[in-house]
Structures are given as C-alpha cells and as structure tokens.
Scaffold this motif. Structure first.
Motif: not given
Length: 275
Positions: A190-196, A227-231, A236-238
C-alpha cells in the motif's frame, strides 16, 4: 475506527444514466460532499465545454466538490495525439471545477505488446513528463489509476510510485488505489502517502477467479464481498490515508436500481459497521 475518519464520495458510474443534477441529488441525499464525473458514460459524459460547465454548475449549486474527471485513457502511450487529448480533457476538467484528472493505462486486450519492462517504464516517464506542464497550466493533479488486469501495461502501483518519486512529481501526481484492481493484481504493498483517491466496489460472484474478474462484476459492497474492501480500507486508514473513498460500481444491476441513494446508504452502513 472512528466514522469521521472515513469520507465517502460518488463516482457517476453509480448511476451513469442520471443527469448531472440527478446524480448530484443522490450525493446530497446521502449527506456526501464530493463527486466524480466521467467522459465515458454516454450522453452524460464530460465531452464538451457546454457539458463541463453544466456539470460544474450542478455540483456548485448542490454544494459539492468535484474530485475528478475520469479519465484520460492509454495515458502511458504518450505521443502527439495523447497530448492533444490530455489538453482538451484538462480544459474540460477545469471548466467542470474538478480537482484532478484520472489517468488510466493502456490495456492490451489482444496481448500484442512485446515491450519490455524497461520500455514500459520509459514510456511512463515520458507520459508524466508530458502531462505535468499540461496539468499544471490548468491547476490540476493527475491521479494514476493502475489497472490490475493481467493484460494491463501498468498493473502494479509500485511501478507508478517509482515513476512519481524518481521524477520528483509528488506535487503533481498521486496514486488512485482501486480495491478491485488491487485485489486483481495480487499486489500487497500500500502507498498511503502517495494515494490521492480510493475507488471502492465489491465482487460477490463465487465462480470467477480474481484474475478473471471484469468491470461488469463490480457492485456495491456488502457482506458477501470477495475483494476484502474492509481490509484494504482499514489498512489505508491505519497507515495515514485521509482522502475520499469513492463508490465506483460498473454492474448493470446497480445502474438499474430503483433507489440508488438507499442502496449506497446500506453499503456505507455495512462498511462503517465493519471498520
């Protein structure tokens, strides 16, 4: 997870046969504050200056933000034709009041491409170099939506992230994390810092494998989601993502719903209950 940390938005693909005003009405009925328009939904596409202004006015009158116009296709096959397409779409996005332009890579359905990994990386770099001044001139960001299909020419976010960082484009380009494509690609990072922005949709069809899933399988998210949307959303949030989660189903049964607002509301309640 606290509910106020989760912000939802609507992509016009939820109800592509709705006018701009009708679409915005659904978002308002749900208490949302942001929408995404598209240039591939038939009559209600952002494909002219008149429609761009109409869409922008509809959102403004409804008190909504316009997150994106979706999308510049085959953006990574950069040439004069693509540059002209980018210039035209960027102008329409600006007229619609959009914050960003979604960028989708070429999907080689016939699998005729013989380009190497290095050649594809070079093509991506050329595209970002060409797009950056166009987007900048119109005050837009570019959201790179990696497509996880096996025949996609840009299947993994790691490649897009490397191109953004190597070119020093963090201020102009971001990743668009799509939960459907993330699962389909098999990518773990995951790339939360680059995710817009994040696109969310569910798949429940039990007989189809992840690499065989198509857009037509994408529905609203519920208890049978594979798809494990919840996961993905929790991860991403965490890890610090604070942007929008935008509903983007592509399924005909969703388009034909009698009450789109109620269906999306039920999906939101399910998601928040699980997060």
């Amino acid at each position: 997870m606290r509910e106020e940390r989760v912000k939802f938005a609507l992509n016009h693909m939820v109800c592509p046969r709705f006018s701009f005003k009708e679409f915005c009405h659904v978002a308002v009925a749900l208490g949302l504050e942001a929408v995404e328009y598209r240039n591939d939904v038939g009559f209600h596409s952002i494909d002219s200056h008149e429609k761009a202004r109409e869409a922008g006015t509809a959102a403004k009158d409804a008190g909504l933000k316009v997150l994106t116009i979706n999308a510049l296709s085959r953006f990574n096959l950069w040439d004069e034709i693509r540059a002209e397409e980018a210039e035209k779409l960027a102008l329409l996005a600006k007229e619609a009041g959009a914050h960003a332009l979604v960028l989708c890579p070429h999907v080689d359905v016939e699998d005729e491409s013989e380009s190497s990994e290095d050649e594809r990386a070079a093509g991506l770099e050329r595209a970002l170099s060409g797009l950056s001044p166009i987007l900048g001139a119109h005050g837009l960001k570019g959201f790179i939506e990696v497509l996880g299909f096996p025949v996609s020419t840009l299947r993994f976010k790691k490649d897009a992230a490397a191109a953004i960082r190597n070119g020093g484009y963090e201020g102009r380009f971001s990743l668009l994390h799509d939960t459907f494509h993330h699962k389909g690609s098999g990518e773990k990072e995951f790339y939360p810092d680059l995710t817009g922005l994040v696109h969310i949709s569910g798949v429940e069809e039990p007989a189809v494998g992840f690499e065989e899933m198509q857009d037509s399988h994408r529905i609203l998210i519920g208890p049978k989601d594979r798809l494990d949307n919840i996961g993905q959303m929790r991860e991403l949030c965490e890890k610090g993502y604070q942007g929008y989660f935008s509903f983007e189903p592509f399924s005909e049964p969703v388009w034909k719903l009698k009450d789109h607002a109620e269906a999306v509301r039920e999906s939101i309640q399910y998601i928040l209950g699980r997060l």
